[in-house]
Design a protein around this motif. Sequence first.
Motif, short mmCIF file in Angstrom:
data_model
loop_
_atom_site.label_atom_id
_atom_site.label_comp_id
_atom_site.label_asym_id
_atom_site.label_seq_id
_atom_site.Cartn_x
_atom_site.Cartn_y
_atom_site.Cartn_z
N TYR A 363 0.87 -1.19 0.00
CA TYR A 363 0.00 0.00 0.00
C TYR A 363 0.90 1.23 0.00
O TYR A 363 1.85 1.30 0.78
N GLN A 364 0.59 2.18 -0.88
CA GLN A 364 1.37 3.41 -0.97
C GLN A 364 0.47 4.63 -0.94
O GLN A 364 -0.64 4.62 -1.48
N LYS A 365 1.02 5.67 -0.33
CA LYS A 365 0.37 6.98 -0.31
C LYS A 365 1.44 8.02 -0.59
O LYS A 365 2.43 8.11 0.14
N SER A 366 1.27 8.79 -1.66
CA SER A 366 2.25 9.80 -2.04
C SER A 366 1.58 11.16 -2.13
O SER A 366 0.48 11.28 -2.69
N GLY A 367 2.25 12.17 -1.58
CA GLY A 367 1.69 13.51 -1.59
C GLY A 367 2.71 14.57 -1.97
O GLY A 367 3.92 14.39 -1.78
N ARG A 379 -2.66 7.25 -4.59
CA ARG A 379 -2.74 6.09 -3.72
C ARG A 379 -2.54 4.85 -4.59
O ARG A 379 -3.01 4.79 -5.72
N LEU A 380 -1.89 3.85 -4.02
CA LEU A 380 -1.66 2.59 -4.74
C LEU A 380 -1.92 1.44 -3.78
O LEU A 380 -1.49 1.48 -2.62
N PHE A 381 -2.60 0.43 -4.27
CA PHE A 381 -2.81 -0.79 -3.50
C PHE A 381 -2.64 -1.98 -4.42
O PHE A 381 -3.18 -1.99 -5.54
N LEU A 410 -4.45 2.03 -8.88
CA LEU A 410 -3.87 3.35 -8.68
C LEU A 410 -4.95 4.40 -8.82
O LEU A 410 -5.86 4.28 -9.67
N HIS A 411 -4.84 5.45 -8.00
CA HIS A 411 -5.75 6.58 -8.11
C HIS A 411 -4.96 7.87 -7.97
O HIS A 411 -4.27 8.10 -6.97
N GLY A 412 -5.02 8.70 -9.02
CA GLY A 412 -4.39 10.01 -9.00
C GLY A 412 -5.42 11.09 -8.71
O GLY A 412 -6.53 11.06 -9.26
N TYR A 413 -5.03 12.07 -7.88
CA TYR A 413 -5.98 13.09 -7.44
C TYR A 413 -5.81 14.38 -8.24
O TYR A 413 -4.71 14.76 -8.63
N GLU A 414 -6.93 15.03 -8.44
CA GLU A 414 -6.96 16.28 -9.21
C GLU A 414 -6.20 17.39 -8.49
O GLU A 414 -6.22 17.48 -7.26
N LEU A 415 -5.55 18.23 -9.28
CA LEU A 415 -4.86 19.40 -8.73
C LEU A 415 -5.13 20.59 -9.65
O LEU A 415 -4.86 20.52 -10.85
#
Length: 721
Positions: A363-367, A379-381, A410-415
Amino acid sequence: MKARYIILPLLCVCMTVAAQDNSKHHHIEDSTDVFFRHLNLNEVTVTGVTGDTKLKHATAPVSIVTPQILKATASTNIIDAIAHQPGVSQLTTGGSISKPIIRGLGYNRVVVMSEGVRQEGQQWGDEHGVEVDGSSVGSVEILKGPASLMYGSDAMAGVVILHALPTLAEGELKGNISTEYQTNNGLFNYSLQMAGNQKGFVWDARYSDKMAHAYKNKYDGYVPGSQFRERAGRLMLGLNKGWGHSRLTWTAYHLTPGIVEGERDAETGELEHEEGWTGHQYSKALPFQQVKHYKVVWDNSLNLSSGYLKAIIGYQQNRRQEFEEEMDEYELYFKLHTLTYDLRYVTNEFNGWKLSTGIGGMYQKSGNEGEEYLIPDYRLFDFGFYATATKSLSDNWTLNGGLRYDHRRLHGYELMEDGDVRFANFSRHFNGVTGSIGAVCNINEHFNVRLNLARGFRTPNMSELASNGVHEGSLRYEIGNQDLKAEYSMQADLGLEFTSQYVSAQLALFANRIDNYIFTHRLAEEIEEGYLTYAYTQGDARLLGFEAGVDLHPVHSVHFSNTFSYVDAQQMHADPGTKYLPFTPAPKWASELKWELFHHSHTTVNHHHTTDAAHRSVLNNLYIAAGLDCYLKQSHIYSADDTETVTPGYALLNLSAGTDIQVKGKKIAELYITADNLLNKAYQNHLSRLKYADENVVTGRRGVYNMGRNITFKLVVPISM
């Protein structure tokens, strides 16, 4: 002794005890050649193929770098120390940043294992190295070819397993102090280590510190931004008992590398730098990175009547900051959290069978916490489960194989930035089924044949899917592609090995077909001034190549070793300018002539049974060696849009020497001296990112050149109580 010149047949009989179950203790003799003579090939065990496997029965190609070779090799980081193995290269950005390349494939196609878990530290970036203290590595196991069966996605090219030194026998207390100095970049390094085992309670503590100013070569002089500082610590506490072991390991790694921009004065052609900067400056100078990596690993093994059960849980935190304008104000800041788990059961051998099964994932969380952006928050799982089987048909034939299923999300968040969408919100799901099957035939005590067929799987990483920004360290602007598909490979390996008293020879052939191969190509437009623009795309590819080696030792004290590595990587059904895959290593030939002047084979680490000659001699295991590294011209390039340029061939002359220093038969120190690039050749490695920096308007030469002549002095002092 250089790791680059040892061929696989010799290494096969030299597997380090670190790859064995660390709950057992083995004595390692001072001389690597003594190690060769006394270890039985049947007793050698590798850990990364399909569980614990005798190397004699491993169908996939494996190379080993022993503790002695690591100590005797001059390098600036752990990947640099192993990058001269046949079939292994490194992609470099300056002096402190290296990424492993195995048979022409790198980045997220190579998994690096450290402390039993996969090293995760934003390895998608060109200027992102491996955050591991080289002093803490006892030995290295290199798997060449798809290893997705055991490691899941990303192990398409192979796996680099960094083993710590084994735990000590009960009642022992040992350590060492090592220090090193390099003349070219003024690198100074020291490392302090102590370990013990008291009634099954084991511990190991280490602290390392390394610093270097800018390196130099005869064309560029000192290269601004190539200085770095590295600090690292490691603490292991645990129990070794009859039921198995349980160990908890903490590591901390801090690296402050400069960023080589390669910008030049428009009139003089000299590399630009901050006012007041000097080449001998150890302190940081803009621009630079600040990398901090923390890891905690809980490693457990339970012995059962039918086999053993192993569970490893690891947590890592990676902080990567880039400073461009102000010393105390970062622009880019990635913070990555990674949780990994691995549970496996391996049976004892029964009726010629050995089975294993396991489940693992991440599990990964990158910010982003900086003011500039390159990839979105994500986020990655993932998880995967597998089963393997090995069958010994006779003393000569062994078959093994297995299957694995993986799922990654994988899920990439809007910016939003200044009212515009910098990164769009998106999700991707990937599923993969992989496996391998192979056979090895030990025809006789001299000749082995290995054959393996493996399917690899890799999902695109977040940089490939969604990057939109400047890579300061790689001097380019990158654009991702959210429509990328997962890569799948099918590789066949054939290995032939011959060993005798006077000759050792090895030939390893491979053919690899990759569907949906992902790579970057240059765009004509310039999104941000001063940076070339690259975009991700994909196509089908095939890679063919081989590694060949021969070691002649007509007398006991003389060895003449030669290895040759070649890979041809092409995109299928492509135009001439896009035919060859970018950043493929050039063909490489390495040769070494080594002479052992003094050698007392009965002298061991524990100093038992020493001979009278060993007592009288101050020097033991003394050797001198001369080596030549020849890199051939690389004209197979991705030339479209000036993505790559041809790299001329070059040859580097190296000298080395080493010895144990002893008093009354007791070793008190080890001394190694190496001279790399003795003739101070100015060259550019084809895999150096700095090759594409600014052109020198005075000389017409483009880019920054690699390090010139470098002489290394290394001293290792053992401590035994």
